[in-house]
Structures are given as structure tokens and as C-alpha cells.
Design a protein around this motif. Structure first.
Motif, PDB file in Angstrom:
ATOM      1  N   SER A   1      18.368  62.010   0.960  1.00 57.66           N
ATOM      2  CA  SER A   1      18.814  61.293  -0.147  1.00 57.66           C
ATOM      3  C   SER A   1      19.021  59.899   0.078  1.00 57.66           C
ATOM      4  CB  SER A   1      20.356  61.822  -0.891  1.00 57.66           C
ATOM      5  OG  SER A   1      21.216  61.555   0.258  1.00 57.66           O
ATOM      6  N   GLN A   2      19.167  59.149  -1.166  1.00 58.96           N
ATOM      7  CA  GLN A   2      19.219  57.646  -0.797  1.00 58.96           C
ATOM      8  C   GLN A   2      20.497  57.132  -0.264  1.00 58.96           C
ATOM      9  OE1 GLN A   2      18.485  55.576  -4.633  1.00 58.96           O
ATOM     10  NE2 GLN A   2      17.426  53.833  -3.612  1.00 58.96           N
ATOM     11  N   ASP A   3      21.262  58.072  -0.414  1.00 55.20           N
ATOM     12  CA  ASP A   3      22.521  57.397   0.123  1.00 55.20           C
ATOM     13  C   ASP A   3      23.009  58.287   1.568  1.00 55.20           C
ATOM     14  OD1 ASP A   3      22.994  60.102  -0.755  1.00 55.20           O
ATOM     15  OD2 ASP A   3      24.473  59.653  -1.943  1.00 55.20           O
ATOM     16  N   LYS A   4      21.862  58.762   2.082  1.00 56.39           N
ATOM     17  CA  LYS A   4      21.881  59.465   3.391  1.00 56.39           C
ATOM     18  C   LYS A   4      22.995  60.448   3.493  1.00 56.39           C
ATOM     19  CE  LYS A   4      19.126  56.235   4.585  1.00 56.39           C
ATOM     20  NZ  LYS A   4      17.662  56.345   4.859  1.00 56.39           N
ATOM     21  N   GLN A   5      23.518  60.817   2.494  1.00 54.31           N
ATOM     22  CA  GLN A   5      24.494  61.940   2.612  1.00 54.31           C
ATOM     23  C   GLN A   5      23.842  63.398   2.676  1.00 54.31           C
ATOM     24  OE1 GLN A   5      27.528  61.433  -0.386  1.00 54.31           O
ATOM     25  NE2 GLN A   5      28.065  59.686   0.279  1.00 54.31           N
ATOM     26  N   ILE A   6      22.727  63.593   2.198  1.00 49.00           N
ATOM     27  CA  ILE A   6      22.030  64.849   2.029  1.00 49.00           C
ATOM     28  C   ILE A   6      20.747  64.704   3.077  1.00 49.00           C
ATOM     29  CG2 ILE A   6      20.656  66.472   0.730  1.00 49.00           C
ATOM     30  CD1 ILE A   6      22.480  65.544  -1.770  1.00 49.00           C
ATOM     31  N   ASP A   7      20.865  65.475   4.104  1.00 52.34           N
ATOM     32  CA  ASP A   7      19.548  65.716   4.954  1.00 52.34           C
ATOM     33  C   ASP A   7      19.460  66.917   5.206  1.00 52.34           C
ATOM     34  OD1 ASP A   7      17.710  65.484   6.810  1.00 52.34           O
ATOM     35  OD2 ASP A   7      18.640  64.342   8.443  1.00 52.34           O
ATOM     36  N   THR A   8      18.545  67.684   4.420  1.00 49.94           N
ATOM     37  CA  THR A   8      18.428  69.078   4.403  1.00 49.94           C
ATOM     38  C   THR A   8      16.730  69.593   4.120  1.00 49.94           C
ATOM     39  OG1 THR A   8      19.187  71.302   3.582  1.00 49.94           O
ATOM     40  CG2 THR A   8      19.189  69.485   2.181  1.00 49.94           C
ATOM     41  N   THR A   9      16.661  70.690   3.837  1.00 52.65           N
ATOM     42  CA  THR A   9      15.340  71.245   3.291  1.00 52.65           C
ATOM     43  C   THR A   9      15.199  70.995   1.722  1.00 52.65           C
ATOM     44  OG1 THR A   9      16.305  73.486   3.071  1.00 52.65           O
ATOM     45  CG2 THR A   9      14.901  72.666   5.305  1.00 52.65           C
ATOM     46  N   PHE A  10      14.181  71.134   1.318  1.00 49.43           N
ATOM     47  CA  PHE A  10      14.101  70.895  -0.102  1.00 49.43           C
ATOM     48  C   PHE A  10      14.349  71.993  -0.936  1.00 49.43           C
ATOM     49  CE2 PHE A  10      10.973  70.962  -3.959  1.00 49.43           C
ATOM     50  CZ  PHE A  10      11.493  70.021  -4.537  1.00 49.43           C
TER      51      PHE A  10
END
Length: 378
Positions: free
Chosen positions: A127-136
């Protein structure tokens, strides 16, 4: 007496001015009626404003990224490209190509297909705020939904919850493929239906220009997935178009090795026979030597022809690869797409005032007349 028959009374002649007055709209009368119900309209505007604000705030922002592609597919003509150059150089020929079963105009159907969308589930997104880093697929679970959606889904969710309590069947976590058939669980099926609306492709059959649009709630994820879809689409079409050429190339590789071994074996037999009978001048010896030489020459001719065909097939694989010129790449959007919240609020105000005014000025009087007429009949 005959003159009296054609006599007309001037007092009974039609007056055009009276007809025009009957057709004219009494704007002042309508304005007076509107002023009499202005308090009701103010209340309706307030209700519309509150409803519009609730819907605007309850609807999550959506971001859209569009990519424009100009695919340069194979010409479909014989004797063109690298394959024809290799054939002419090696003395071979290239037959006419068969019509393509897959071209750029089928891009919308390819992207909307179930196997293609399932391949997107494992794509990595941030995500743009780097809080979400996961699969689609995990990101799709994180997306917000409007309160209207929750209200509409409440009955089906309640029914699903009751069914889950009454049945002890365990749901499969992932999609399974059995004998070519894809078996989806309910959660994946819902995600696929949503993706078919969020990922759209439009292809111009005349120019071949293809426009791909992705709409999601995070701008960075939207741009990432748009680029991922384009990459997989290019890979899909490239794999399809080169699969036949690669199969032919693999077959010729095998045939080339076989003919090479046969030629080497014939060459060894001829060389050994010549060495063993170099000083012998019998006619039978000369005949056997000539036969072995002919076998070696024939094996070399076949070996040479297969080698030429193999070079042409290798060039054909490269020629069949389509080239996609990206006219407009994926750009992270700065502003959300769709209708703004201000427009939604103003639209609901206008709708509430218009409906209330129409009911008070037109609907209510006719309704009262209808009720009065029905009561008189009774």
C-alpha cells in the motif's frame, strides 16, 4: 332567405387570444405554491443533505489506473521476418502461416477468464502508506465496503451463517483443479466476480489499441496490479503464440540429433572399411565401398536438411513473439476517481427537493381528488 343561410353571429366567432391564454403556464401561480411549501422543501433539503453526507462518507474512495497498449502481432504472411531470412539464407522455404486463434481483440476475454484472474491472487502488493505488504488476495479482504453494501449483504450473510451452523462440511481454502475443471470456494467466487468489475479491458478491433483499467481503493496497489495484469497478459499471449513454434523446434532438435548420429555412424563405417581394404582391388570390394559411400552421402543430405529446418524453426520462435508498445504506462493516481463527495451531497439535496416538490404540487392534489372520488362512489 338564401343570404340568411350564410349569416354568422360575430359574438360567437372563436378568439385566438383566448386559446393562447389557456395554453400559457401560470408561472406566478406555481411560484406562489412553491412559496407556500417552502418550509417543507427546506426540511426535504436538510434530509437530502444528511443522507448525501452519510452515503458520501460511507462510500470508500476508489482510484483508477489505465494503461494503453499497442500490440504488434504477427503479420500472418508467409516469407516475412527472421524465419524467411533464415530460410532464404539456408536455401529452405517457409510455408504460409495459419490464421491466429488468439489476437489482441481477445484481451478482454482473456483478462476476465477464471484461470487468468486466479493467477493474480498471489501477486505481491504494498500500500501507499507501507502498512499493507501482502498478497493480492489478502489485500482484497482488507478493502473497505460501504454501509449500503453491508445492509444489502446482511440477509445473505445471515442465511450463510445459519447454513454454516447447520452443516459440518469444511470449506476448501483454495481453488482446486480436477481433470481440467476448476472448483472454487464461495469466497474466491465472490472475489472473482468483483475483479471482473474492477479490471476491465477494451480493445479496438480496427486499430488494435488496447486499454486496460484497474480500480481499487489504494493508489499504489492499483498501479501495481495494473502493471501486473499487463505483464501477465503479454506473457499469456506470448506463450500461446510461441507454443506451436517451440514444439516444432523441440521436435526438430530431437530429429537433428538422431540424423546426426546416423550420419556419424555411416561415416565411421565407411572410414573403417576404406582403411581395412585400401590395397584391395577386387570388384566386390569396390562395390561395397561405393555402397557405404552412398549411404554416408545420403545420411549427410538428410542431416543437412534437418539442420536447415532447425535453424528456420529457431528463427520462427523469435518471430512469433508479439511486441507490445506501451503507449500510456501505469501512473500512481493522485486523486480518487468516480463521483466526488460534494457532488453526491448536492445530488441528494436536489433529488429530495425535486421529489418533495413534485409530490406536494402534483401528486398530493391528484391523490386527494382520487380519494374523494372513491369515497363519493361508495
Amino acid at each position: 332567405m338564401e343570404e340568411n343561410k350564410h349569416y354568422t353571429n360575430p359574438d360567437h366567432q372563436p378568439n385566438p387570444a383566448e386559446d393562447d391564454e389557456e395554453l400559457q403556464i401560470d408561472w406566478m401561480g406555481i411560484l406562489r405554491q412553491v412559496l407556500t411549501i417552502r418550509k417543507t422543501l427546506y426540511k426535504a433539503a436538510g434530509v437530502g443533505l444528511i443522507l448525501g453526507i452519510l452515503i458520501a462518507l460511507g462510500t470508500p474512495k476508489q482510484y483508477t489506473v489505465s494503461i494503453t497498449l499497442s500490440p504488434e502481432m504477427g503479420s500472418g504472411k508467409s516469407g516475412s521476418g527472421l524465419a524467411s531470412m533464415a530460410a532464404s539464407f539456408l536455401g529452405g522455404s517457409v510455408g504460409a502461416d495459419s490464421p491466429d486463434a488468439l489476437n489482441a481483440t481477445l484481451a478482454p476475454d482473456i483478462v476476465a477468464s477464471t484461470p487468468f484472474l486466479l493467477e493474480l491472487f498471489n501477486a505481491r502488493v504494498i500500500s501507499q502508506d507501507k502498512q499493507i505488504d501482502t498478497t493480492f488476495t489478502a489485500y482484497l479482504d482488507e478493502q473497505k465496503s460501504s454501509w449500503i453494501g453491508y445492509v444489502l449483504k446482511a440477509p445473505s450473510m445471515a442465511i450463510g451463517g445459519i447454513k454454516s451452523l447447520l452443516t459440518d462440511e469444511e470449506k476448501e481454502d483454495t481453488a482446486t483443479v480436477q481433470k481440467g475443471a476448476i472448483e472454487l470456494n464461495e469466497e474466491d467466487a465472490i472475489k472473482l466476480e468483483g475483479l471482473r468489475k474492477q479490471i476491465t479491458v477494451e480493445a479496438d478491433k480496427k486499430t488494435g489499441i488496447t486499454t486496460l483499467s484497474v480500480t481499487l481503493q489504494d493508489p499504489k496497489v492499483t498501479a501495481t496490479m495494473a502493471d501486473t495484469v499487463v505483464s501477465k497478459l503479454q506473457q499469456y499471449i506470448t506463450t500461446y503464440r510461441t507454443s506451436k513454434a517451440k514444439e516444432d523446434c523441440q521436435y526438430l532438435e530431437m530429429l537433428y540429433k538422431e540424423r546426426q548420429q546416423e550420419y556419424y555412424a555411416a561415416q565411421q563405417r565407411y572410414a573403417r572399411y576404406v582403411d581395412a581394404n585400401s590395397n584391395v582391388v577386387f570388384q566386390s570390394t569396390m562395390a561395397e565401398r561405393e555402397r557405404l559411400q552412398n549411404d554416408m552421402n545420403l545420411a549427410y543430405q538428410v542431416y543437412s536438411q534437418v539442420a536447415q529446418q532447425l535453424q528456420v524453426a529457431r528463427a520462427k520462435v523469435q518471430e512469433e513473439k508479439p511486441v507490445f508498445a506501451v503507449v500510456e504506462p501505469a501512473v500512481v493516481p493522485l486523486y480518487p476517481s468516480g463521483t466526488s463527495r460534494k457532488v453526491i451531497a448536492v445530488g441528494f439535496i436536489f433529488l429530495a427537493v425535486a421529489l418533495t416538490g413534485a409530490w406536494m404540487l402534483l401528486g398530493k392534489p391528484y391523490w386527494l381528488k382520487l380519494k374523494e372520488g372513491l369515497s363519493q362512489k361508495d
